[in-house]
Design a protein around this motif. Structure first.
Motif, PDB file in Angstrom:
ATOM      1  N   THR A  10      -5.137   6.487  -1.073  1.00 17.54           N
ATOM      2  CA  THR A  10      -6.211   5.522  -0.874  1.00 17.54           C
ATOM      3  C   THR A  10      -5.783   4.197  -1.490  1.00 17.54           C
ATOM      4  OG1 THR A  10      -7.297   6.112  -2.949  1.00 17.54           O
ATOM      5  CG2 THR A  10      -7.982   7.328  -0.984  1.00 17.54           C
ATOM      6  N   PRO A  11      -6.404   3.085  -1.088  1.00 16.41           N
ATOM      7  CA  PRO A  11      -6.009   1.778  -1.605  1.00 16.41           C
ATOM      8  C   PRO A  11      -6.114   1.653  -3.127  1.00 16.41           C
ATOM      9  CG  PRO A  11      -7.425   1.521   0.310  1.00 16.41           C
ATOM     10  CD  PRO A  11      -7.426   2.983  -0.038  1.00 16.41           C
ATOM     11  N   GLY A  12      -7.056   2.339  -3.766  1.00 25.16           N
ATOM     12  CA  GLY A  12      -7.231   2.228  -5.209  1.00 25.16           C
ATOM     13  C   GLY A  12      -6.292   3.107  -6.013  1.00 25.16           C
ATOM     14  N   ASP A  17      -3.378   2.966 -11.331  1.00 28.80           N
ATOM     15  CA  ASP A  17      -4.479   3.913 -11.510  1.00 28.80           C
ATOM     16  C   ASP A  17      -4.054   5.057 -12.428  1.00 28.80           C
ATOM     17  OD1 ASP A  17      -7.092   5.044 -10.918  1.00 28.80           O
ATOM     18  OD2 ASP A  17      -6.024   6.501  -9.675  1.00 28.80           O
ATOM     19  N   LEU A  18      -2.855   5.594 -12.220  1.00 25.70           N
ATOM     20  CA  LEU A  18      -2.362   6.678 -13.069  1.00 25.70           C
ATOM     21  C   LEU A  18      -2.229   6.223 -14.517  1.00 25.70           C
ATOM     22  CD1 LEU A  18       0.405   8.233 -10.781  1.00 25.70           C
ATOM     23  CD2 LEU A  18      -1.782   9.260 -11.402  1.00 25.70           C
TER      24      LEU A  18
END
Length: 93
Positions: A10-12, A17-18
């Motif tokens: 997904t884009p996010g 993010d990780l």
């Protein structure tokens, strides 16, 4: 050592993010970060496939499930034999 490379779905999702949500270290491909044995790649020996990528608590229960395999997909024999010998996987995103 076998390696699993995570790709965002997904884009996010992605490396930022990780790092922000799970505290993953940044990897610049020059030095492998310190391993975190609380991250587990759970495998199904009978089908030679991956089941989940999860972070476990001190009792071995999943506190974060990063990825569940949507279907049973047998891993290539060479990869599986390497995993069987090393019993470790380099997991990066």
């Amino acid at each position: 050592m076998p390696i699993v490379i995570l790709e965002p779905e997904t884009p996010g999702a992605g490396a930022d993010d990780l790092r922000s949500r799970y505290g993953w270290p940044e990897w610049d491909l020059s030095v492998i970060p310190e391993p975190d044995p609380a991250w587990r790649l759970r495998m199904n020996i009978a089908t030679q496939s991956m089941e989940t990528i999860a972070h476990v608590d001190h009792e071995g229960w999943s506190d974060v499930v990063l990825r569940e395999a949507p279907e049973v997909t047998k891993l290539p024999d060479d990869w599986w034999h390497l995993l069987d010998r090393t019993e470790h996987v380099l997991l990066c995103g």
